[in-house]
Design an enzyme around this catalytic site. Structure first.
Site, PDB file in Angstrom:
ATOM      1  N   ASN A   7      75.308  60.931  99.823  1.00 32.42           N
ATOM      2  CA  ASN A   7      74.991  61.880 100.891  1.00 32.42           C
ATOM      3  C   ASN A   7      75.120  61.165 102.236  1.00 32.42           C
ATOM      4  OD1 ASN A   7      73.387  63.158 102.922  1.00 32.42           O
ATOM      5  ND2 ASN A   7      72.488  64.458 101.358  1.00 32.42           N
ATOM      6  N   HIS A  10      73.074  61.223 107.147  1.00 29.49           N
ATOM      7  CA  HIS A  10      72.458  60.348 108.157  1.00 29.49           C
ATOM      8  C   HIS A  10      73.461  59.705 109.099  1.00 29.49           C
ATOM      9  CE1 HIS A  10      68.525  61.088 106.941  1.00 29.49           C
ATOM     10  NE2 HIS A  10      68.492  60.323 105.872  1.00 29.49           N
ATOM     11  N   HIS A  43      74.858  68.163 103.738  1.00 25.97           N
ATOM     12  CA  HIS A  43      73.969  69.310 103.856  1.00 25.97           C
ATOM     13  C   HIS A  43      74.253  69.992 105.197  1.00 25.97           C
ATOM     14  CE1 HIS A  43      69.481  70.811 103.728  1.00 25.97           C
ATOM     15  NE2 HIS A  43      70.343  71.789 103.909  1.00 25.97           N
ATOM     16  N   ARG A  45      72.962  72.228 107.447  1.00 22.86           N
ATOM     17  CA  ARG A  45      71.690  72.922 107.707  1.00 22.86           C
ATOM     18  C   ARG A  45      71.902  74.081 108.668  1.00 22.86           C
ATOM     19  NH1 ARG A  45      66.737  70.144 106.533  1.00 22.86           N
ATOM     20  NH2 ARG A  45      65.842  71.704 107.902  1.00 22.86           N
ATOM     21  N   ARG A  49      71.371  70.171 112.519  1.00 19.33           N
ATOM     22  CA  ARG A  49      70.807  68.977 113.154  1.00 19.33           C
ATOM     23  C   ARG A  49      71.636  67.715 112.885  1.00 19.33           C
ATOM     24  NH1 ARG A  49      65.395  67.864 109.616  1.00 19.33           N
ATOM     25  NH2 ARG A  49      64.840  69.889 110.438  1.00 19.33           N
ATOM     26  N   HIS A  50      72.428  67.723 111.809  1.00 17.68           N
ATOM     27  CA  HIS A  50      73.298  66.557 111.591  1.00 17.68           C
ATOM     28  C   HIS A  50      74.745  66.992 111.288  1.00 17.68           C
ATOM     29  CE1 HIS A  50      71.832  67.447 107.567  1.00 17.68           C
ATOM     30  NE2 HIS A  50      70.689  66.775 107.709  1.00 17.68           N
ATOM     31  N   GLU A  70      75.532  71.111 100.309  1.00 22.23           N
ATOM     32  CA  GLU A  70      74.171  71.640 100.179  1.00 22.23           C
ATOM     33  C   GLU A  70      73.956  72.693 101.255  1.00 22.23           C
ATOM     34  OE1 GLU A  70      72.205  67.375  98.800  1.00 22.23           O
ATOM     35  OE2 GLU A  70      71.555  68.327 100.658  1.00 22.23           O
ATOM     36  N   THR A 101      64.385  67.716 103.112  1.00 25.66           N
ATOM     37  CA  THR A 101      64.064  68.722 102.092  1.00 25.66           C
ATOM     38  C   THR A 101      62.810  68.276 101.353  1.00 25.66           C
ATOM     39  OG1 THR A 101      66.452  68.902 101.889  1.00 25.66           O
ATOM     40  CG2 THR A 101      65.138  70.130 100.304  1.00 25.66           C
ATOM     41  N   GLU A 151      69.725  70.231  89.920  1.00 28.26           N
ATOM     42  CA  GLU A 151      69.467  68.894  90.456  1.00 28.26           C
ATOM     43  C   GLU A 151      67.951  68.759  90.543  1.00 28.26           C
ATOM     44  OE1 GLU A 151      71.728  67.408  93.815  1.00 28.26           O
ATOM     45  OE2 GLU A 151      70.031  66.172  94.444  1.00 28.26           O
ATOM     46  N   HIS A 188      66.864  62.620  95.663  1.00 26.54           N
ATOM     47  CA  HIS A 188      65.885  62.619  96.750  1.00 26.54           C
ATOM     48  C   HIS A 188      64.926  61.441  96.625  1.00 26.54           C
ATOM     49  CE1 HIS A 188      63.527  63.967 100.119  1.00 26.54           C
ATOM     50  NE2 HIS A 188      64.500  64.813 100.364  1.00 26.54           N
TER      51      HIS A 188
END
Ligand code: PXP
Length: 240
Positions: A7, A10, A43, A45, A49-50, A70, A101, A151, A188
């Site tokens: 993932n 970040h 992801h 969102r 935000r990213h 995601e 999450t 998942e 996660h």
């Protein structure tokens, strides 16, 4: 061989702090793939935000491994997934104010919306995964709704001191899901420290890991990055 999905949210988080074009998300995906990533997870969102829509579009064009997108179960996000056509979609819960999450998707409460999302995505041959807690009732519901994959949310396992009890619960969940014909992934909060007991668990086919991998990349790479900047200053000084 158990797969590792990386993932790279970040990387985009760091970029979005400055609203610039680096670090480059595509370069990060290539680095992850050359390190052995079996899939790239992002992801998208609702609050963006990213990861941005353009990231998904660019990554989809260039990556050589499957993309796992995601998204929340909202109709508009599902429609975007149908436009961007990742190989896999993982439906996750989303709250605007959360840091990350925080728990699995409650597919018993959100049964109808989840079922609608699954139907639309599968109609376009997108494999659908549901990010849920290690809870037998949720897992049974995932099978009833026709999901391809679950998942298992490992955040509680990662955070608890009582790892043994959570491992037993996860093991039972994996068994139950496998018996119902679901493929099982997990993710996660996983780190080099807490991953091994899950890695040896039969029937977990894939792990999705982000934060700890990006953190390790920073720890391992900072030394050489600083050296590059020292060299840059020295080279510039020598040229005058
Ligand atoms: N799987 C899902 C469904 C997630 O939402 C996340 C976090 O974005 C992860 C895996 C990766 O978690 P972490 O960043 O803690 O490794």
């Amino acid at each position: 061989m158990t797969r590792l999905g990386v993932n790279i949210d970040h990387v985009a988080t760091l970029r979005e702090v400055r609203k610039v074009d680096y670090p480059d998300i595509v370069a990060a995906a290539h680095a992850a793939i050359s390190g052995g990533a079996d899939g790239i997870t992002v992801h998208l969102r609702e609050d963006r935000r990213h990861i941005q829509d353009q990231d998904v579009i660019r990554l989809k064009q260039v990556i050589t491994v499957p993309m796992n997108l995601e998204i929340s179960t909202s109709e508009s996000m599902v429609d975007l997934a149908l436009e961007y056509m990742p190989e896999h979609v993982c439906l996750v819960p989303e709250k605007r104010e959360e840091i990350t999450t925080e728990g699995g998707l409650d597919i018993i409460t959100h049964r109808v919306k989840t079922a609608q999302a699954i139907t639309k995505l599968q109609a376009k041959n997108i494999q659908v995964s549901l990010f849920i807690d290690p809870d037998l009732k949720q897992i049974t519901t995932a099978a009833e709704l026709g999901a391809d994959v679950i998942e298992i949310h490992t955040g509680h396992y990662a955070n608890t001191r009582n790892k043994a009890a959570m491992l037993t619960l996860i093991e039972k969940s994996v068994e139950h899901a496998t018996m119902l014909g679901l493929e099982v992934h997990a993710g996660h909060g996983l780190t080099l420290g807490n991953l091994p007991p899950l890695a040896v668990m039969k029937n977990i086919k894939e792990f999705n890991i982000g934060h700890a991998i990006v953190a390790r990349a920073l720890e391992n790479g900072l030394r050489s990055a600083v050296r590059d900047y020292k060299n840059c200053i020295q080279k510039a000084l020598k040229s005058v």
